[in-house]
Design an enzyme around this catalytic site. Structure first.
Site, mmCIF file in Angstrom:
data_model
loop_
_atom_site.group_PDB
_atom_site.id
_atom_site.type_symbol
_atom_site.label_atom_id
_atom_site.label_comp_id
_atom_site.label_asym_id
_atom_site.label_seq_id
_atom_site.Cartn_x
_atom_site.Cartn_y
_atom_site.Cartn_z
ATOM 1 N N CYS A 122 0.842 -1.202 0.000
ATOM 2 C CA CYS A 122 0.000 0.000 0.000
ATOM 3 C C CYS A 122 0.875 1.248 0.000
ATOM 4 C CB CYS A 122 -0.921 -0.025 1.221
ATOM 5 S SG CYS A 122 -2.106 1.334 1.256
ATOM 6 N N CYS A 123 1.890 1.277 0.880
ATOM 7 C CA CYS A 123 2.801 2.428 0.910
ATOM 8 C C CYS A 123 3.541 2.563 -0.418
ATOM 9 C CB CYS A 123 3.814 2.287 2.050
ATOM 10 S SG CYS A 123 3.185 2.716 3.683
ATOM 11 N N CYS A 203 -1.371 8.562 7.252
ATOM 12 C CA CYS A 203 -2.664 8.155 6.718
ATOM 13 C C CYS A 203 -3.606 7.736 7.851
ATOM 14 C CB CYS A 203 -2.493 6.974 5.774
ATOM 15 S SG CYS A 203 -1.610 7.370 4.260
ATOM 16 N N CYS A 206 -3.608 4.091 9.367
ATOM 17 C CA CYS A 206 -2.345 3.637 9.961
ATOM 18 C C CYS A 206 -1.819 4.595 11.031
ATOM 19 C CB CYS A 206 -1.295 3.471 8.867
ATOM 20 S SG CYS A 206 -1.800 2.332 7.568
ATOM 21 N N CYS A 229 7.404 4.285 5.947
ATOM 22 C CA CYS A 229 6.589 3.983 4.765
ATOM 23 C C CYS A 229 7.432 3.530 3.587
ATOM 24 C CB CYS A 229 5.757 5.191 4.370
ATOM 25 S SG CYS A 229 6.733 6.619 3.858
HETATM 26 S S1 SF4 Z 1 0.481 4.666 5.638
HETATM 27 FE FE1 SF4 Z 1 -1.115 3.063 5.558
HETATM 28 S S2 SF4 Z 1 -2.771 3.835 4.250
HETATM 29 FE FE2 SF4 Z 1 -0.952 5.160 3.955
HETATM 30 S S3 SF4 Z 1 0.023 4.355 2.174
HETATM 31 FE FE3 SF4 Z 1 1.004 3.346 3.922
HETATM 32 S S4 SF4 Z 1 -0.162 1.451 4.367
HETATM 33 FE FE4 SF4 Z 1 -1.352 2.738 2.931
#
Ligand code: SF4
Length: 239
Positions: A122-123, A203, A206, A229
């Site tokens: 996701c990151c 985010c 998280c 991240c």
């Molecule tokens: S901090 Fe969480 S929601 Fe944001 S990009 Fe990374 S995993 Fe995804």
């Protein structure tokens, strides 16, 4: 001024780091501007809990330095509002809100739940890859990490190589008290979530509150064994 090329051998990083080791954040950003030039230098900001200090010093040096904000699609509404407030207050002239690639999201995170099943992936699609694209025109970038944040940040230099780019960490040396002093002297507003116990803000899925006895980043990816991240641990030019 450094050459516009991204060639590593053309960036005297060690000399810059030695010269700026004890410099103030203002001096570091001014030196970065002089060495790199405004067209090739960007600030990256999360518009989080301590971001206004870096942005204030940047605006004092040159409010036209480009500022990159990664709008991941999972930001708190309060962060987006704070971004707009700081742009207005500080007179920042070139803030670029960068979104993830729509095709990557559709392919890999159509249900917006990748943060739960695979936060590193996701990151990567919401932060690391968009930042790499956003930084493509730049030879160097500035960020707000501090050594007092601990973890992988405890030993950061003031100037370092980041793949083919130079990375400036003008707040590497500063203390939490120094940051408080910048907020106070410039009458900077706090991020709206600080008052409700959020000490490091990324985010929404998280980010959680951190107790006074915890590291300030303890609320990030809590319980997930993840502390960064990837934008500072993967060379942006290698993505
Ligand atoms: S901090 Fe969480 S929601 Fe944001 S990009 Fe990374 S995993 Fe995804």
């Amino acid at each position: 001024m450094l050459a516009a090329s991204h060639q590593v051998e053309q960036t005297p990083v060690a000399a810059l780091d030695a010269a700026l080791r004890n410099a103030t954040p203002h001096e570091v950003i001014a030196a970065a501007l002089q060495a790199i030039g405004r067209e090739r230098l960007a600030v990256v900001s999360s518009f989080g809990s301590e971001s206004a200090a870096l942005l204030k010093v940047t605006a004092d040096v040159d409010p036209s330095i480009p500022v990159i904000f990664l709008d991941t699609g999972h930001m708190f509404a309060e962060t987006l509002a704070y971004r707009d407030q700081l742009i207005d207050i500080l007179g920042l002239r070139d803030v670029r809100s960068i979104k993830p690639d729509a095709a990557s999201l559709a392919r890999q995170d159509a249900d917006n739940e990748l943060w739960f099943s695979d936060p590193d992936a996701c990151c990567r699609i919401r932060k690391v890859e968009p930042l790499a694209r956003a930084l493509a025109p730049f030879a160097a970038w500035i960020n707000g990490r501090k050594r007092f944040q601990g973890g992988l940040r405890a030993a950061i230099p003031v100037v370092e190589q980041d793949g083919a780019r130079v990375k400036f960490n003008p707040f590497a040396n500063v203390s939490r008290e120094d940051i408080v002093a910048i907020y106070r002297s410039a009458n900077l507003p706090q991020h709206p979530l600080v008052a409700s116990g959020f000490r490091s803000i990324g985010c929404m899925p998280c980010t959680s509150r951190a107790d006074a006895g915890e590291d300030e980043r303890a609320g990030r990816w809590r319980g997930r064994g993840k502390t960064e991240c990837g934008i500072h641990t993967v060379a942006t030019s290698a993505v």
